[in-house]
Design an enzyme around this catalytic site. Structure first.
Site: not given
Length: 513
Positions: A55, A62
């Protein structure tokens, strides 16, 4: 004041933040911090070349966190992140807030826990040192996943885009400002876009500056109280030390009482009241000031503790741990900061409220113990300070509305991925209004009390009170017929902002707590 702040891996102080944000101090990156940032960056580059999605390095953000991004598109990913998130609107945020925002973000980048290249930190510091201020807007942050929009409006300037003002305050094209300062725009690499915008820096900067202002304003409120006690022919006995720390051991209360007691020392007006012996006690707004102003101080102490912890934090998501692991977390959530920002707005409103009640008492002939109605020279023909109190009341009313907490609210975002937010930026913005209003409220009480004291002549105030009135009278005339009042109010506000009235009192009574 230190002219240059050295940014290292060990963090900064609240005074450093004020020096950069408000006084234009320069910032340099410690060479050892640069080496550490570079060594941590290698962990990011190793993971970026790994096929396993990470990530913030090789995925979207998001609600798009599960979308893997191929290596050839990752610079586009970081650039697109900044462009799309620079989506604020509304009035421009003050320059000092933006400088605090940038400095605090650079502080986190310098810890080495964000995984950026040294050039990212150095370019941000170059903007600060050149006096280039990105244009940031009032609305856009939800105080969660960082102050995303405000920080993006800063980050986009690093890319040579967006809007900014030069050291002279004039807006000019960003490429022109960077070229003039010899700053090369940067092309962001893996993780760097997210690292630039995922922090609580805006709300923290505003908290630190609010605390700096409130430390002076609680002393000013004690000065105002001491003047009003004399203007209303009050008593000093309730401020004696034996009634506070031994009986009700709140440190702030004891400090406030000690200040007022020292400021009233050897007051001929108070001595005359005690000799007369006509009243047993004063109204709550006089008698209970230490309990209110003390509660403000103790709330500030708690808020300062939270601010210090946040200053020692490396707020980013994902974060690079000491062993090189990059992992997602929730440390960007602004709740701890948002709560104390709201707490301070509550206590500031209450302190303003008690100041306004004392002011109103001085203007009411039924409660002022011998003063003319509204402190007018010729009551009826003159209105005196009647509307001055209206203005003060309007300020207090605004502060009471600002005391409604933002942090008790939440509006979900990002397709319900970010389903609980702090609204800490909103808490910070309304606290700034409250602090400025409090300064004006206290200034108006001092203005009123000084006039009441002058009208008690030939009786004189304490030496400390006389020094404050004399400093005020250098700018603001004493009692007389009605005149244009707005300039007098602004002059008193400026004297408080510059610290002149507090300095005048401390020159006689000693350093106030």
């Amino acid at each position: 004041m230190t002219n240059t702040i050295t940014l290292s891996t060990s963090g900064v102080t609240p005074e450093d933040v004020s020096a950069v944000a408000r006084h234009g101090a320069k910032v340099e990156l410690d060479p050892s911090a640069r080496e550490h940032i570079q060594s941590v960056r290698q962990h990011v580059e190793d993971l970026a070349s790994n096929p396993t999605p990470v990530y913030g390095v090789s995925t979207g953000f998001g609600a798009l966190a599960d979308t893997s991004i191929p290596q050839e598109k990752r610079q586009d990913l970081q650039r697109s992140l900044i462009r799309s998130h620079a989506a604020g609107t509304g009035p421009e945020v003050e320059r000092e807030v933006i400088r605090a925002l940038m400095f605090l973000r650079a502080r986190t980048l310098a810890t080495g826990h964000t995984g950026v290249r040294p050039v990212v930190v150095e370019t941000m510091l170059a903007l600060l040192n050149a006096g280039i201020t990105p244009i940031v807007h009032e609305y856009g942050s939800l105080g969660c996943s960082g102050d995303l929009a405000p920080l993006s409006h800063c980050a986009i300037v690093l890319l040579g885009e967006g809007r900014a003002r030069g050291a002279d305050g004039e807006e000019r094209p960003v490429p022109e400002l960077l070229d003039e300062a010899g700053i090369e725009p940067i092309a962001l690499e893996e993780k760097e876009g997210l690292a630039l915008i995922n922090g609580t820096d805006g709300m923290l900067g505003m908290l630190l500056m609010a605390l700096a202002d409130l430390r002076e304003l609680v002393k000013a409120a004690d000065i105002a109280t001491s003047l009003t006690v004399q203007g209303l022919r009050g008593r000093d006995t309730v401020f004696g030390p034996e009634l506070h720390m031994p009986l009700r051991p709140h440190p702030g209360q004891a400090d406030s009482a000690a200040n007022v007691f020292a400021l009233l020392k050897d007051s001929p007006i108070v001595a005359d009241v005690l000799a007369e012996g006509s009243r047993v006690q004063d109204a709550y707004s006089l008698r209970c000031h230490p309990q209110v102003a003390g509660g403000v101080r103790d709330t500030m102490t708690h808020a300062a503790m939270v601010a210090e912890r946040e200053l020692a934090s490396a707020v980013d998501n994902p974060v690079v741990l000491s062993d090189g692991t990059i992992t997602s977390n929730g440390n960007f959530h602004g709740a701890p900061v948002a709560y104390v920002l709201d707490f301070l707005a509550v206590v500031a409103a209450d302190l303003a409220s008690i100041c306004e009640r004392r002011t109103d008492r001085m203007l009411d002939k039924a409660r002022s113990h011998g003063l003319p109605p509204f402190l007018a020279e010729d009551p009826g023909t003159d209105s005196g300070f009647m509307i001055v109190q209206y203005t003060q009341a309007a300020l207090v009313a605004e502060m009471k509305r600002a005391a409604v907490p933002a942090s008790a609210d939440s509006i979900p975002s990002s397709a319900m991925q970010e389903d609980h937010v702090s609204l800490g930026w909103h808490a910070a913005r309304k606290l700034r209004v409250s602090v400025e209003n409090l300064r004006r409220v206290v200034a108006i009480e001092i203005l009123t009390a000084a006039r009441a004291i002058d009208m008690r002549a030939p009786l004189k105030p304490s030496d400390a009170g006389a020094a404050v009135v004399a400093k005020l009278r250098e700018t603001v005339e004493g009692p007389g017929r009605d005149r244009f009042m707005a300039p007098d109010i602004e002059a008193a506000v400026q004297l408080l902002k510059d610290g002149d009235l507090v300095a005048a009192a401390e020159g006689v009574a000693g350093e106030l707590k």
